[in-house]
Design an enzyme around this catalytic site. Structure first.
Site, PDB file in Angstrom:
ATOM      1  N   ASP A  50       8.675   4.972  -8.026  1.00 13.03           N
ATOM      2  CA  ASP A  50       7.318   4.925  -7.493  1.00 13.03           C
ATOM      3  C   ASP A  50       7.344   4.484  -6.038  1.00 13.03           C
ATOM      4  O   ASP A  50       7.734   3.358  -5.731  1.00 13.03           O
ATOM      5  CB  ASP A  50       6.471   3.942  -8.313  1.00 13.03           C
ATOM      6  CG  ASP A  50       5.046   3.849  -7.799  1.00 13.03           C
ATOM      7  OD1 ASP A  50       4.177   4.559  -8.349  1.00 13.03           O
ATOM      8  OD2 ASP A  50       4.791   3.086  -6.848  1.00 13.03           O
ATOM      9  N   TYR A  55       4.616   2.665   2.112  1.00 11.09           N
ATOM     10  CA  TYR A  55       5.843   1.879   1.977  1.00 11.09           C
ATOM     11  C   TYR A  55       6.884   2.228   3.047  1.00 11.09           C
ATOM     12  O   TYR A  55       7.877   1.509   3.189  1.00 11.09           O
ATOM     13  CB  TYR A  55       6.480   2.076   0.597  1.00 11.09           C
ATOM     14  CG  TYR A  55       5.611   1.752  -0.585  1.00 11.09           C
ATOM     15  CD1 TYR A  55       4.376   1.122  -0.436  1.00 11.09           C
ATOM     16  CD2 TYR A  55       6.013   2.100  -1.875  1.00 11.09           C
ATOM     17  CE1 TYR A  55       3.575   0.838  -1.539  1.00 11.09           C
ATOM     18  CE2 TYR A  55       5.227   1.817  -2.983  1.00 11.09           C
ATOM     19  CZ  TYR A  55       4.008   1.198  -2.807  1.00 11.09           C
ATOM     20  OH  TYR A  55       3.216   0.931  -3.895  1.00 11.09           O
ATOM     21  N   LYS A  80       1.871   8.348  -2.811  1.00 11.14           N
ATOM     22  CA  LYS A  80       0.436   8.080  -2.698  1.00 11.14           C
ATOM     23  C   LYS A  80      -0.057   8.348  -1.279  1.00 11.14           C
ATOM     24  O   LYS A  80       0.694   8.162  -0.319  1.00 11.14           O
ATOM     25  CB  LYS A  80       0.131   6.621  -3.061  1.00 11.14           C
ATOM     26  CG  LYS A  80       0.813   6.133  -4.333  1.00 11.14           C
ATOM     27  CD  LYS A  80       0.625   4.642  -4.542  1.00 11.14           C
ATOM     28  CE  LYS A  80       1.495   4.120  -5.669  1.00 11.14           C
ATOM     29  NZ  LYS A  80       2.886   3.869  -5.256  1.00 11.14           N
ATOM     30  N   HIS A 113      -4.304   6.047  -3.101  1.00 10.99           N
ATOM     31  CA  HIS A 113      -3.779   4.682  -3.140  1.00 10.99           C
ATOM     32  C   HIS A 113      -4.878   3.641  -3.373  1.00 10.99           C
ATOM     33  O   HIS A 113      -4.679   2.693  -4.158  1.00 10.99           O
ATOM     34  CB  HIS A 113      -3.021   4.384  -1.846  1.00 10.99           C
ATOM     35  CG  HIS A 113      -1.944   3.367  -1.986  1.00 10.99           C
ATOM     36  ND1 HIS A 113      -0.770   3.402  -1.276  1.00 10.99           N
ATOM     37  CD2 HIS A 113      -1.840   2.274  -2.778  1.00 10.99           C
ATOM     38  CE1 HIS A 113      -0.004   2.379  -1.615  1.00 10.99           C
ATOM     39  NE2 HIS A 113      -0.642   1.668  -2.520  1.00 10.99           N
TER      40      HIS A 113
END
Length: 274
Positions: A50, A55, A80, A113
């Site tokens: 994930d 990120y 996301k 998100h």
């Protein structure tokens, strides 16, 4: 059906199979750190990673998956769309950029998100197009409350396959869990082990009883509540430990004791005020 093996899957509302256990890579540094964590995860049997645009490690995730030698179809990858990229056209561009960074022809799951006010409906419309074009095998949301989901269900054409939310013994979100179950939306837990805040007497006691760690108790509780879980770690021993959940079961009474720990306490932002 409670997971019995690290690679066991739940069938989403569109027939796609998603592993119950995954590796979260939030705050894992791009490059060697995240690539090595994914190698450890594959070694431990994980087949679910994930990530998210936010990120800043999608490129490394894609590289680790490609270099693993595993067939692409055997690894379930989620990413996301971030808040600043929401809206119809912006989301389509953001998805294209994520796909390019990952180096994939498709993603297994694409999520909104956060429910950005005034934008998430158009964002969802973009996800529906991505899904129609078979660039994502499933689409879903993250951090959506019941009223956000009701809005999507009322105005969208596709029921979200997944809702990924903060979920742990101090934040059980039982009404949301029931709503998702009734509408065939799979609940998925982020921050399942409460950022390490596991020094609760009940968890310590159950860890001794079952000869497991408090983290393993919580992750097993997730699975027995039929919640997909994606604990984050970059350490080999912790990644293996987080997958060692399939040689014990919590009793109904012990499940109830953990359920009763709920305090509606968030470690992350509130989806209504973020």
């Amino acid at each position: 059906m409670v997971a019995q093996h690290v690679q066991d899957t739940v069938t989403l509302n569109n027939g796609v199979k998603m592993p119950w256990l995954g590796l979260g890579v939030y705050k894992a540094q791009a490059g060697d750190e995240v690539e090595q964590a994914i190698r450890f995860a594959f070694e431990a049997g994980y087949r679910h990673i994930d990530t998210a645009a936010f990120y800043a490690n999608e490129e490394s995730v894609g590289k680790a998956v490609r270099e693993s030698g595993l067939p692409r179809g055997e690894v379930f990858v989620t990413t996301k769309v971030w808040n600043t990229d929401q809206g119809y056209d912006q989301t389509l561009r953001a998805f294209e950029a994520s796909l390019k960074r990952l180096g994939f022809e498709y993603v297994d799951l694409y999520l909104v998100h956060w429910p950005v006010s005034g934008k998430y409906r158009e964002t969802w419309r973009a996800l529906e197009r991505i899904y129609d074009e078979k660039l994502a095998r499933a689409i879903g949301v993250s951090n959506f409350q019941i009223h956000h989901l009701e809005d999507i269900l009322a105005h969208g054409n596709v029921v979200p396959a997944v809702n990924q939310v903060e979920y742990h013994p101090l934040l059980t979100q039982e009404p949301l869990r029931q709503f998702c179950r009734e509408h065939h939306i799979q609940l998925e837990a982020w921050s399942p082990i409460m950022r390490g805040n596991l020094d609760l007497p009940v968890l310590q006691e159950l860890a001794q009883k079952y000869h497991k760690t408090p983290a393993q108790i919580v992750l097993r509780w997730d699975l027995q509540n039929e919640v997909v879980t994606i604990p984050k770690s970059v350490r080999r021993e912790r990644i293996f430990e987080n997958a060692d959940l399939f040689d014990f079961s919590l009793s109904d009474e012990d499940m109830r004791r953990i359920n009763a720990l709920n305090r509606n306490h968030r470690f992350g932002p509130d989806p209504d005020t973020f």
